[in-house]
Design a protein around this motif. Sequence first.
Motif, PDB file in Angstrom:
ATOM      1  N   HIS A 167      26.674  50.337  37.535  1.00 19.57           N
ATOM      2  CA  HIS A 167      26.095  49.227  38.280  1.00 19.57           C
ATOM      3  C   HIS A 167      26.652  47.876  37.831  1.00 19.57           C
ATOM      4  O   HIS A 167      26.017  46.848  38.043  1.00 19.57           O
ATOM      5  CB  HIS A 167      24.578  49.229  38.136  1.00 19.57           C
ATOM      6  CG  HIS A 167      23.956  50.453  38.711  1.00 19.57           C
ATOM      7  ND1 HIS A 167      23.934  50.721  40.066  1.00 19.57           N
ATOM      8  CD2 HIS A 167      23.355  51.507  38.113  1.00 19.57           C
ATOM      9  CE1 HIS A 167      23.339  51.873  40.269  1.00 19.57           C
ATOM     10  NE2 HIS A 167      22.974  52.376  39.109  1.00 19.57           N
ATOM     11  N   ALA A 168      27.807  47.890  37.214  1.00 21.97           N
ATOM     12  CA  ALA A 168      28.374  46.657  36.685  1.00 21.97           C
ATOM     13  C   ALA A 168      28.953  45.779  37.799  1.00 21.97           C
ATOM     14  O   ALA A 168      29.644  46.249  38.694  1.00 21.97           O
ATOM     15  CB  ALA A 168      29.470  46.976  35.672  1.00 21.97           C
ATOM     16  N   PHE A 169      28.629  44.504  37.708  1.00 20.83           N
ATOM     17  CA  PHE A 169      29.195  43.492  38.590  1.00 20.83           C
ATOM     18  C   PHE A 169      29.989  42.559  37.689  1.00 20.83           C
ATOM     19  O   PHE A 169      29.499  42.136  36.633  1.00 20.83           O
ATOM     20  CB  PHE A 169      28.081  42.725  39.308  1.00 20.83           C
ATOM     21  CG  PHE A 169      28.592  41.665  40.230  1.00 20.83           C
ATOM     22  CD1 PHE A 169      29.165  42.009  41.444  1.00 20.83           C
ATOM     23  CD2 PHE A 169      28.506  40.325  39.890  1.00 20.83           C
ATOM     24  CE1 PHE A 169      29.638  41.034  42.313  1.00 20.83           C
ATOM     25  CE2 PHE A 169      28.973  39.341  40.751  1.00 20.83           C
ATOM     26  CZ  PHE A 169      29.543  39.699  41.963  1.00 20.83           C
ATOM     27  N   ALA A 170      31.212  42.268  38.055  1.00 23.04           N
ATOM     28  CA  ALA A 170      32.092  41.495  37.185  1.00 23.04           C
ATOM     29  C   ALA A 170      32.644  40.263  37.905  1.00 23.04           C
ATOM     30  O   ALA A 170      32.863  40.291  39.113  1.00 23.04           O
ATOM     31  CB  ALA A 170      33.237  42.381  36.711  1.00 23.04           C
ATOM     32  N   VAL A 196      43.099  39.615  36.285  1.00 24.59           N
ATOM     33  CA  VAL A 196      42.791  40.997  35.937  1.00 24.59           C
ATOM     34  C   VAL A 196      43.275  41.884  37.070  1.00 24.59           C
ATOM     35  O   VAL A 196      43.013  41.614  38.237  1.00 24.59           O
ATOM     36  CB  VAL A 196      41.270  41.194  35.724  1.00 24.59           C
ATOM     37  CG1 VAL A 196      40.934  42.652  35.501  1.00 24.59           C
ATOM     38  CG2 VAL A 196      40.784  40.341  34.561  1.00 24.59           C
ATOM     39  N   GLN A 197      44.002  42.932  36.712  1.00 28.19           N
ATOM     40  CA  GLN A 197      44.479  43.890  37.720  1.00 28.19           C
ATOM     41  C   GLN A 197      43.644  45.160  37.620  1.00 28.19           C
ATOM     42  O   GLN A 197      43.388  45.667  36.528  1.00 28.19           O
ATOM     43  CB  GLN A 197      45.944  44.228  37.498  1.00 28.19           C
ATOM     44  CG  GLN A 197      46.480  45.170  38.565  1.00 28.19           C
ATOM     45  CD  GLN A 197      47.978  45.333  38.490  1.00 28.19           C
ATOM     46  OE1 GLN A 197      48.563  45.244  37.424  1.00 28.19           O
ATOM     47  NE2 GLN A 197      48.589  45.570  39.625  1.00 28.19           N
ATOM     48  N   LEU A 198      43.216  45.646  38.777  1.00 28.94           N
ATOM     49  CA  LEU A 198      42.469  46.892  38.822  1.00 28.94           C
ATOM     50  C   LEU A 198      43.452  48.053  38.864  1.00 28.94           C
ATOM     51  O   LEU A 198      44.423  48.023  39.619  1.00 28.94           O
ATOM     52  CB  LEU A 198      41.571  46.917  40.058  1.00 28.94           C
ATOM     53  CG  LEU A 198      40.632  45.723  40.234  1.00 28.94           C
ATOM     54  CD1 LEU A 198      39.815  45.891  41.505  1.00 28.94           C
ATOM     55  CD2 LEU A 198      39.745  45.530  39.033  1.00 28.94           C
ATOM     56  N   LEU A 211      43.234  40.178  40.516  1.00 25.48           N
ATOM     57  CA  LEU A 211      42.169  39.240  40.827  1.00 25.48           C
ATOM     58  C   LEU A 211      42.240  38.044  39.893  1.00 25.48           C
ATOM     59  O   LEU A 211      42.386  38.204  38.683  1.00 25.48           O
ATOM     60  CB  LEU A 211      40.812  39.931  40.681  1.00 25.48           C
ATOM     61  CG  LEU A 211      40.653  41.228  41.491  1.00 25.48           C
ATOM     62  CD1 LEU A 211      39.340  41.892  41.146  1.00 25.48           C
ATOM     63  CD2 LEU A 211      40.749  40.932  42.974  1.00 25.48           C
ATOM     64  N   GLY A 212      42.135  36.856  40.463  1.00 22.74           N
ATOM     65  CA  GLY A 212      42.199  35.630  39.677  1.00 22.74           C
ATOM     66  C   GLY A 212      40.828  35.054  39.391  1.00 22.74           C
ATOM     67  O   GLY A 212      39.789  35.655  39.700  1.00 22.74           O
ATOM     68  N   ARG A 234      43.259  45.847  33.716  1.00 27.08           N
ATOM     69  CA  ARG A 234      44.437  45.423  32.966  1.00 27.08           C
ATOM     70  C   ARG A 234      44.590  43.914  33.053  1.00 27.08           C
ATOM     71  O   ARG A 234      44.250  43.314  34.055  1.00 27.08           O
ATOM     72  CB  ARG A 234      45.720  46.008  33.567  1.00 27.08           C
ATOM     73  CG  ARG A 234      45.948  47.450  33.399  1.00 27.08           C
ATOM     74  CD  ARG A 234      47.345  47.855  33.906  1.00 27.08           C
ATOM     75  NE  ARG A 234      48.416  47.127  33.226  1.00 27.08           N
ATOM     76  CZ  ARG A 234      49.206  46.208  33.788  1.00 27.08           C
ATOM     77  NH1 ARG A 234      49.079  45.877  35.035  1.00 27.08           N
ATOM     78  NH2 ARG A 234      50.151  45.607  33.098  1.00 27.08           N
ATOM     79  N   ASN A 235      45.190  43.363  32.029  1.00 24.34           N
ATOM     80  CA  ASN A 235      45.588  41.963  32.070  1.00 24.34           C
ATOM     81  C   ASN A 235      47.102  41.938  32.257  1.00 24.34           C
ATOM     82  O   ASN A 235      47.847  42.254  31.330  1.00 24.34           O
ATOM     83  CB  ASN A 235      45.193  41.252  30.775  1.00 24.34           C
ATOM     84  CG  ASN A 235      45.624  39.801  30.766  1.00 24.34           C
ATOM     85  OD1 ASN A 235      46.351  39.337  31.635  1.00 24.34           O
ATOM     86  ND2 ASN A 235      45.186  39.080  29.763  1.00 24.34           N
ATOM     87  N   PRO A 236      47.583  41.544  33.447  1.00 24.69           N
ATOM     88  CA  PRO A 236      49.021  41.542  33.695  1.00 24.69           C
ATOM     89  C   PRO A 236      49.723  40.321  33.111  1.00 24.69           C
ATOM     90  O   PRO A 236      50.952  40.254  33.113  1.00 24.69           O
ATOM     91  CB  PRO A 236      49.115  41.534  35.218  1.00 24.69           C
ATOM     92  CG  PRO A 236      47.886  40.791  35.650  1.00 24.69           C
ATOM     93  CD  PRO A 236      46.821  41.184  34.646  1.00 24.69           C
TER      94      PRO A 236
END
Length: 93
Positions: free
Chosen positions: A21-24, A31-33, A44-45, A61-63
């Motif tokens: 149920h995490a909302f981020a 962050v890359q999914l 996502l920025g 991931r952090n690209p």
Amino acid sequence: MRTLALPGGARVEVIAAEWRHAFAVVIRGRVQLELRDGEPGPVLGRDASFWLHGTGVRALRNPGRRTAEVHVVTPGPPPTVNPLVEEPHDQPN
């Protein structure tokens, strides 16, 4: 609420049962999914928000080279298995 700090190039696995149920919200960096099949997903920025439940995301991931930060909100106890998740700071009332 917790803050997930992802140093440049870091990858954090998403364990569905713990992040159900995490909302981020991305508050710094990008962050890359990583999708269930291992394929790279969207990047996502800052100010981007997303649910993890039902998305098929298996990792974040952090690209980039700089540390990215993501606020993670859960209705119950927050995920605890990730060493990069820090305790929340005291908030004034």
